[in-house]
Scaffold this active site. Structure first.
Site, short mmCIF file in Angstrom:
data_model
loop_
_atom_site.label_atom_id
_atom_site.label_comp_id
_atom_site.label_asym_id
_atom_site.label_seq_id
_atom_site.Cartn_x
_atom_site.Cartn_y
_atom_site.Cartn_z
N GLY A 151 0.81 -1.22 0.00
CA GLY A 151 0.00 0.00 0.00
C GLY A 151 0.85 1.26 0.00
O GLY A 151 1.98 1.28 0.47
N ARG A 210 -2.37 8.42 3.40
CA ARG A 210 -2.72 9.25 4.55
C ARG A 210 -1.50 9.64 5.40
O ARG A 210 -1.60 10.48 6.29
CB ARG A 210 -3.76 8.52 5.42
CG ARG A 210 -5.17 8.63 4.86
CD ARG A 210 -6.15 7.80 5.63
NE ARG A 210 -5.96 6.37 5.39
CZ ARG A 210 -6.56 5.41 6.10
NH1 ARG A 210 -7.37 5.72 7.08
NH2 ARG A 210 -6.33 4.13 5.82
C1 UD1 Z 1 -8.23 -4.35 6.36
C2 UD1 Z 1 -9.34 -5.40 6.42
C3 UD1 Z 1 -10.28 -5.07 7.55
C4 UD1 Z 1 -9.53 -4.98 8.86
C5 UD1 Z 1 -8.37 -4.00 8.75
C6 UD1 Z 1 -7.50 -4.12 9.98
C7 UD1 Z 1 -9.70 -6.16 4.12
C8 UD1 Z 1 -10.54 -6.05 2.93
N1 UD1 Z 1 -10.04 -5.41 5.18
O1 UD1 Z 1 -8.85 -3.12 6.04
O2 UD1 Z 1 -11.28 -6.08 7.66
O3 UD1 Z 1 -10.40 -4.60 9.89
O4 UD1 Z 1 -7.55 -4.32 7.60
O5 UD1 Z 1 -6.51 -3.13 10.00
O6 UD1 Z 1 -8.73 -6.89 4.13
N2 UD1 Z 1 -2.39 -3.85 0.98
C9 UD1 Z 1 -1.65 -4.28 -0.09
N3 UD1 Z 1 -2.20 -4.27 -1.32
C10 UD1 Z 1 -3.46 -3.87 -1.55
C11 UD1 Z 1 -4.22 -3.42 -0.45
C12 UD1 Z 1 -3.66 -3.42 0.80
O7 UD1 Z 1 -0.49 -4.67 0.07
O8 UD1 Z 1 -3.89 -3.93 -2.71
C13 UD1 Z 1 -1.77 -3.84 2.30
C14 UD1 Z 1 -1.61 -2.45 2.85
O9 UD1 Z 1 -0.34 -1.93 2.52
C15 UD1 Z 1 -1.74 -2.67 4.34
C16 UD1 Z 1 -2.67 -3.87 4.45
O10 UD1 Z 1 -2.64 -4.51 3.20
O11 UD1 Z 1 -0.50 -3.03 4.92
C17 UD1 Z 1 -4.10 -3.48 4.82
O12 UD1 Z 1 -4.66 -2.69 3.81
P1 UD1 Z 1 -5.67 -1.52 4.11
O13 UD1 Z 1 -6.10 -0.91 2.83
O14 UD1 Z 1 -5.09 -0.61 5.12
O15 UD1 Z 1 -6.89 -2.34 4.74
P2 UD1 Z 1 -8.06 -1.78 5.59
O16 UD1 Z 1 -8.98 -1.01 4.72
O17 UD1 Z 1 -7.52 -1.12 6.79
#
Ligand code: UD1
Ligand code: CA
Length: 458
Positions: free
Chosen positions: A11, A15
């Protein structure tokens, strides 16, 4: 057992409002994702699949896998957590316990992960999921349970109806399942949801529909599952963690004058009866032996402070060794490769670099000592300077035991002052001084009687 881990770290972290990839921001002096990798190591995992995207070059460069073998999986477009996991699947071993972690949830303990893996082992075709009860669950995925209290799915905040929004049990994102099952479920994901993302969380419902049980475990401490999205959250978690480290030290018998003004960026090992005043920073590997006292505003980096020694306020010590019963400061600067042997003393505004001070030697005031070897019981007078650098090369100064260096002496290196020699105040020492000799280079004092000072023009 061969545990594999997948760490999601692709990600952007928009923010954070920062150029640096989010997972490289530091907590307690260490990149967020490095904390997670270190926990995987402590857990005894054998392999780590790191999903990288934004700033992946830099992430690869900064990360230290240690004993863990790391495979990088590139996710060029961030299409969701499920998509991110998919990127790691090709490299995943078959039929292996697989732990999924987040690069921006840094403080998860290895013990907590071990509990989750244990839960998984009792039900190896299902999923062990880390959940948590939050007073304010806003923003998190909610855990949906049926009338028998069995987990049936996770619904994201943006997809939740009003009733689901009232659920306080949240998804931490951390889970453990079998790699074969994971491959199967991830293959079935779609992005038919509010964010049009491939949600990893959808595998929970798939598993439940497959008739597999989802077991849940909770972390011991809330901070373990706290994620970082903003610099403000980072600073809050930093304070929480520093307070935790401070508590551990106080429980082990270290006196901290104010645990809220105390920072460890690395590893600090303390003996008993150590006292640390406010605004202390420890970086790298620092050891403070029993009875030692650290004054206010002291920075110690990769060094040892021997038993019963005192570092007085506003001093900086780096890559150095301080023996027992020594004192340094206030305002001392000990640069790399300084060794203060037992009972030696360094006073205010003294800078030392790559030098040894023998037992009982004192440099009380305003000096620069570089590339020097100083024996025992030497007195280095105020304002003594070793001239160790000619603009191109560094040279060594040797001062043997029991020598006395008068104030305001310059020692033009390379030079040796023999045992027991005396250097008169204000001397520029450019040749070796024989043991026991007096060396003085002062010009004879002149006096002009009845001297009239110049006066200002009116
Ligand atoms: C996610 C969970 C949510 C949980 C929360 C806890 C999902 C759909 N949702 O939401 O249920 O309560 O975490 O903190 O999983 N990332 C990638 N590639 C992507 C998207 C994300 O590597 O395409 C990584 C991000 O860098 C991050 C992590 O995955 O380290 C979580 O992603 P983020 O978008 O922050 O998830 P949340 O919306 O917080
Ligand atoms: Ca998101």
């Amino acid at each position: 057992m061969d545990i594999q881990t997948i760490i999601l770290a692709a990600g952007k972290g928009s923010r954070m409002k920062s150029e640096l990839p989010k997972v490289l921001h530091c907590l307690a002096g260490k990149p967020l994702v490095q904390h997670v990798i270190d926990s995987c190591q402590s857990l005894g995992a054998t392999h780590c699949h790191l999903v990288v995207g934004h700033g992946s070059e830099l992430v690869r460069e900064k990360i230290d896998g240690g004993k863990l073998s790391i495979t990088y999986a590139e996710q060029t477009e961030q299409l969701g957590t499920g998509h991110a996991v998919k990127m790691a699947l090709p490299a995943l071993s078959d039929n292996a316990p697989t732990l999924i972690l987040y690069g921006d949830v840094p403080l998860i303990h290895a013990d907590t992960l071990a509990q989750l893996v244990k839960l998984y082992e009792e039900n190896p075709q299902g999923i062990a999921l880390m959940t948590c009860d939050f007073n304010d669950p806003t923003g998190y995925g909610r855990i949906v349970r049926d009338e028998n209290n069995q987990v049936t799915g996770i619904v994201e905040q943006k997809d939740a109806n009003d009733q689901q929004k009232l659920i306080t049990e949240i998804n931490t994102g951390i889970l453990c399942c079998n790699s074969d099952q994971l491959k199967k479920w991830i293959g079935q994901l779609n992005n038919d949801n509010a964010q049009q993302e491939y949600y990893l969380t959808d595998i929970i419902e798939m598993a439940a529909k497959d008739g597999q049980r989802i077991d849940t475990a909770q972390p011991v401490n809330l901070y373990e599952i706290e994620g970082i999205n903003t610099l403000r959250q980072l600073s809050e978690l930093e304070r929480t963690w520093q307070r935790e480290l401070a508590n551990q030290l106080m429980e082990a018998g270290v006196t901290l004058l104010d645990p809220n003004r105390f920072d460890i960026r690395g590893k600090l090992t303390c003996g008993t009866a150590v006292t640390i005043d406010i605004n202390f920073i420890a970086e790298g590997n620092v050891t403070i032996e029993k009875g030692a006292k650290i004054g206010a505003n002291v920075i110690l980096k990769n060094c040892t402070v021997g038993a019963n020694s005192e570092i007085k306020p506003n001093s900086i010590v780096e890559d150095s060794m301080i023996g027992t019963n020594c004192s340094a400061g206030p305002f001392a600067r000990l640069r790399p490769l300084t060794e203060m042997q037992n009972n030696s003393h360094v006073g205010n505004f003294v800078e030392i670099k790559k030098s040894t001070l023998g037992e009982g030697t004192k440099a009380g005031h305003l000096s620069y000592i570089g590339d020097s070897e100083i024996g025992q019981n030497v007195n280095v007078g105020a304002g003594t300077i070793t001239c160790n650098y000619d603009g191109a090369n560094k040279f060594k100064t040797i001062i043997e035991d029991d020598a006395f260096i008068g104030s305001d002496t310059q020692l033009i290196a390379p030079v040796t002052v023999g045992k027991g020699a005396t250097i008169g105040a204000g001397t520029t020492v450019s040749n070796d001084v024989q043991p026991g000799a007096l060396c003085i280079s002062r010009v004879k004092q002149k006096q002009i009687e009845d001297w009239a000072r110049p006066t200002k023009n009116k």
